[in-house]
Design a protein around this motif. Structure first.
Motif, short mmCIF file in Angstrom:
data_model
loop_
_atom_site.label_atom_id
_atom_site.label_comp_id
_atom_site.label_asym_id
_atom_site.label_seq_id
_atom_site.Cartn_x
_atom_site.Cartn_y
_atom_site.Cartn_z
N ALA A 1 -0.86 3.47 4.84
CA ALA A 1 -0.90 3.48 3.37
C ALA A 1 -0.60 4.88 2.85
CB ALA A 1 -2.27 3.00 2.89
N GLU A 2 -1.11 5.86 3.57
CA GLU A 2 -0.89 7.27 3.27
C GLU A 2 0.63 7.57 3.22
OE1 GLU A 2 -2.66 10.34 2.13
OE2 GLU A 2 -4.13 9.09 3.18
N HIS A 3 1.33 7.15 4.30
CA HIS A 3 2.79 7.36 4.35
C HIS A 3 3.48 6.65 3.20
CE1 HIS A 3 2.89 9.42 8.10
NE2 HIS A 3 2.39 8.42 8.79
N LEU A 4 3.09 5.40 2.97
CA LEU A 4 3.76 4.59 1.95
C LEU A 4 3.54 5.17 0.56
CD1 LEU A 4 3.00 0.98 3.26
CD2 LEU A 4 5.20 2.19 3.27
N ALA A 5 2.32 5.58 0.27
CA ALA A 5 2.01 6.13 -1.05
C ALA A 5 2.82 7.41 -1.28
CB ALA A 5 0.52 6.39 -1.18
N LYS A 6 2.87 8.26 -0.24
CA LYS A 6 3.60 9.53 -0.39
C LYS A 6 5.08 9.27 -0.65
CE LYS A 6 0.47 12.79 1.61
NZ LYS A 6 -0.31 12.72 2.87
N ALA A 7 5.63 8.24 -0.01
CA ALA A 7 7.07 7.96 -0.14
C ALA A 7 7.40 7.20 -1.42
CB ALA A 7 7.56 7.17 1.07
N PHE A 8 6.56 6.26 -1.82
CA PHE A 8 6.99 5.30 -2.86
C PHE A 8 6.19 5.33 -4.15
CE2 PHE A 8 8.29 3.20 1.20
CZ PHE A 8 9.66 3.38 1.04
N TRP A 9 5.15 6.12 -4.25
CA TRP A 9 4.43 6.27 -5.52
C TRP A 9 4.91 7.51 -6.23
CZ3 TRP A 9 -1.49 5.22 -4.34
CH2 TRP A 9 -1.70 3.84 -4.25
N GLY B 1 5.74 4.01 -8.18
CA GLY B 1 6.77 3.01 -7.94
C GLY B 1 6.21 1.62 -7.77
N PRO B 2 7.11 0.63 -7.53
CA PRO B 2 6.73 -0.79 -7.53
C PRO B 2 6.08 -1.25 -6.22
CG PRO B 2 9.09 -0.59 -7.25
CD PRO B 2 8.57 0.82 -7.42
N LEU B 3 5.06 -0.52 -5.79
CA LEU B 3 4.37 -0.81 -4.54
C LEU B 3 2.87 -0.85 -4.80
CD1 LEU B 3 4.22 -0.99 -1.39
CD2 LEU B 3 3.97 1.51 -1.44
N THR B 4 2.22 -1.95 -4.37
CA THR B 4 0.77 -2.09 -4.48
C THR B 4 0.17 -2.10 -3.09
OG1 THR B 4 0.89 -3.28 -6.57
CG2 THR B 4 -1.06 -3.68 -5.23
N LEU B 5 -0.90 -1.33 -2.91
CA LEU B 5 -1.57 -1.24 -1.61
C LEU B 5 -2.96 -1.86 -1.72
CD1 LEU B 5 -0.58 2.46 -0.83
CD2 LEU B 5 0.47 0.38 0.13
N VAL B 6 -3.26 -2.80 -0.82
CA VAL B 6 -4.58 -3.44 -0.80
C VAL B 6 -5.41 -2.75 0.27
CG1 VAL B 6 -5.85 -5.59 -0.39
CG2 VAL B 6 -3.67 -5.64 -1.63
N LEU B 7 -6.48 -2.08 -0.15
CA LEU B 7 -7.26 -1.23 0.74
C LEU B 7 -8.76 -1.45 0.54
CD1 LEU B 7 -5.07 1.94 0.10
CD2 LEU B 7 -5.29 0.74 2.29
N PRO B 8 -9.57 -1.10 1.55
CA PRO B 8 -11.02 -1.29 1.40
C PRO B 8 -11.58 -0.45 0.24
CG PRO B 8 -10.46 -0.70 3.67
CD PRO B 8 -9.22 -0.54 2.86
N GLU C 1 7.72 -8.19 -10.17
CA GLU C 1 6.42 -7.60 -9.85
C GLU C 1 6.50 -6.73 -8.58
OE1 GLU C 1 6.98 -10.80 -10.37
OE2 GLU C 1 5.46 -11.67 -11.70
N SER C 2 5.49 -5.90 -8.44
CA SER C 2 5.45 -4.96 -7.31
C SER C 2 5.30 -5.69 -5.97
CB SER C 2 4.28 -4.00 -7.48
OG SER C 2 3.05 -4.71 -7.49
N THR C 3 5.77 -5.05 -4.91
CA THR C 3 5.56 -5.52 -3.54
C THR C 3 4.10 -5.22 -3.18
OG1 THR C 3 7.85 -5.02 -3.02
CG2 THR C 3 6.33 -5.21 -1.15
N VAL C 4 3.40 -6.22 -2.62
CA VAL C 4 1.99 -6.03 -2.27
C VAL C 4 1.84 -5.96 -0.75
CG1 VAL C 4 -0.38 -6.91 -2.48
CG2 VAL C 4 1.26 -7.26 -4.36
N ILE C 5 1.25 -4.86 -0.28
CA ILE C 5 1.05 -4.64 1.15
C ILE C 5 -0.44 -4.52 1.46
CG2 ILE C 5 1.49 -3.05 3.09
CD1 ILE C 5 4.06 -4.28 2.20
#
Ligand code: TXA
Ligand code: MG
Length: 320
Positions: free
Chosen positions: A85-93, A95-102, A182-186
């Motif tokens: 999630a760390e990698h994804l947020a740094k690259a794509f935020w 932006g149209p990306l949603t991260l589902v996390l604890p 809508e955003s991609t949800v991961i």
């Protein structure tokens, strides 16, 4: 209905942004543009404001919502980041990306936003108007797409007004949404990143960065979509439409109640369905923590938000 007055159409200038931010901070509903679609926003830490979102949309059930924040630092105060999630947020935020996390233990977001799940969906949107609003508001903003339930997602302020005029306080008009999808949800499962919803950020772009995504339709995988997307169910079993609980049962009351023995929570002593919706998931959790094995639930009227509350209670009461 949360409001009866016509919905204000706000320009995305300083004045419009300040008005919108003030409305959000005082528990009101404001639709705002993101680069994907228009969102119907409320202060995510205010359970009653979040309940009003479901009411305005006419949603039959409480789906978990995405929380919008202005930057990754703010997201870190709400959820625990997985290394991918760390990698994804740094690259794509942003932006149209949603991260589902604890959720963090001290996460101030209402349980209703997560539909009682231990996870929270977070996103930093890219539209400058959205970022400006989130910074000014200073609260995390829960927002589903700003359409009536069952309709298609709105990509202009006009679409929003067509669906929700008179049902929300304001719409911030930032012109047409750039992405329109809508955003991609991961989500995350052990070491894997899982595609929960395809959307505005292509899966290939994500895979180029962190390797193959697990599909939640893969039958070999232990986490079925049902499990990943399922709503919260307490460990205790539930009996519905009970006016007098039995000895040893926990009691989830609604409205005036003179019941006093045993663990009990009252969803709304005054019989307010919006207050009840805001308390539902937190109180089921609390009764679980009280250690009861069975919870009797008082009758909830089948009107307004009561339909969604009963839908959720029925799912939670299914034999497991
Ligand atoms: O682009 C978007 O994502 C727009 C804008 C406004 O940000 N929002 C949006 O929200 O599409 P909504 O409520 O229509 O869709 C939220 C999606 C649903 O598929 C929901 O199941 C998933 O996110 N979701 C939210 N929280 C979740 C959680 N804790 N676990 C699994 N899925 C979750
Ligand atoms: Mg939607």
């Amino acid at each position: 209905m949360p409001t009866a007055a016509p919905t204000a159409r706000l320009a995305p200038d300083d004045e419009g942004l300040s008005t919108a931010a003030d409305l959000l901070r005082t528990g009101r509903l404001v639709a705002f543009p993101t680069e994907t679609v228009y969102g119907l926003g409320a202060d995510a830490t205010n359970g009653e404001a979040v309940a009003a979102i479901f009411e305005a949309k006419g949603r039959p059930s409480f789906n978990p919502l995405i929380v919008h924040v202005p930057d990754i630092e703010t997201a870190r105060t709400l959820v625990v980041f997985h290394p991918k999630a760390e990698h994804l947020a740094k690259a794509f935020w942003p932006g149209p990306l949603t991260l589902v996390l604890p959720r963090r233990k001290d996460c101030p977001v209402s349980d209703l936003v997560s539909a009682g799940l231990p996870t929270l969906a977070v996103r930093v949107p890219a539209a400058p108007v959205a970022l400006a609003l989130l910074s000014k508001a200073g609260v995390p903003v829960a927002a589903p797409s700003a359409n009536r339930s069952g309709g298609v997602s709105p990509t202009t302020a006009g679409h929003v007004l067509k669906d929700l005029n008179g049902r929300i306080d304001a719409v911030l008009d930032g012109g047409p949404a750039a992405v329109g999808l809508e955003s991609t949800v991961i989500g995350f499962d052990g070491d894997d990143a899982v595609l929960l919803r395809p959307g505005g950020l292509a899966a290939e772009e994500i895979e180029a960065l962190i390797g193959p995504l697990a599909s939640h339709q893969d039958p070999e995988r232990p986490s079925s979509p049902g499990q990943l997307l399922s709503h919260y169910a307490p460990s205790a079993s539930l009996r519905l439409n009970i006016s007098e609980p039995e000895q040893g049962e926990g009691f989830l009351a609604f409205g005036a109640s003179n019941h006093t023995s045993g663990p009990m929570r009252n969803l709304s002593p005054s019989g307010d369905l919006r207050e009840a919706a805001a308390n539902l998931f937190a109180f089921l959790r609390a009764l679980d923590e009280d250690g009861v094995t069975r919870i009797a639930v008082a009758p909830i009227p089948m009107e307004g938000l009561g339909v969604a509350i009963n839908d959720r209670l029925q799912r939670a009461a299914e034999p497991r």
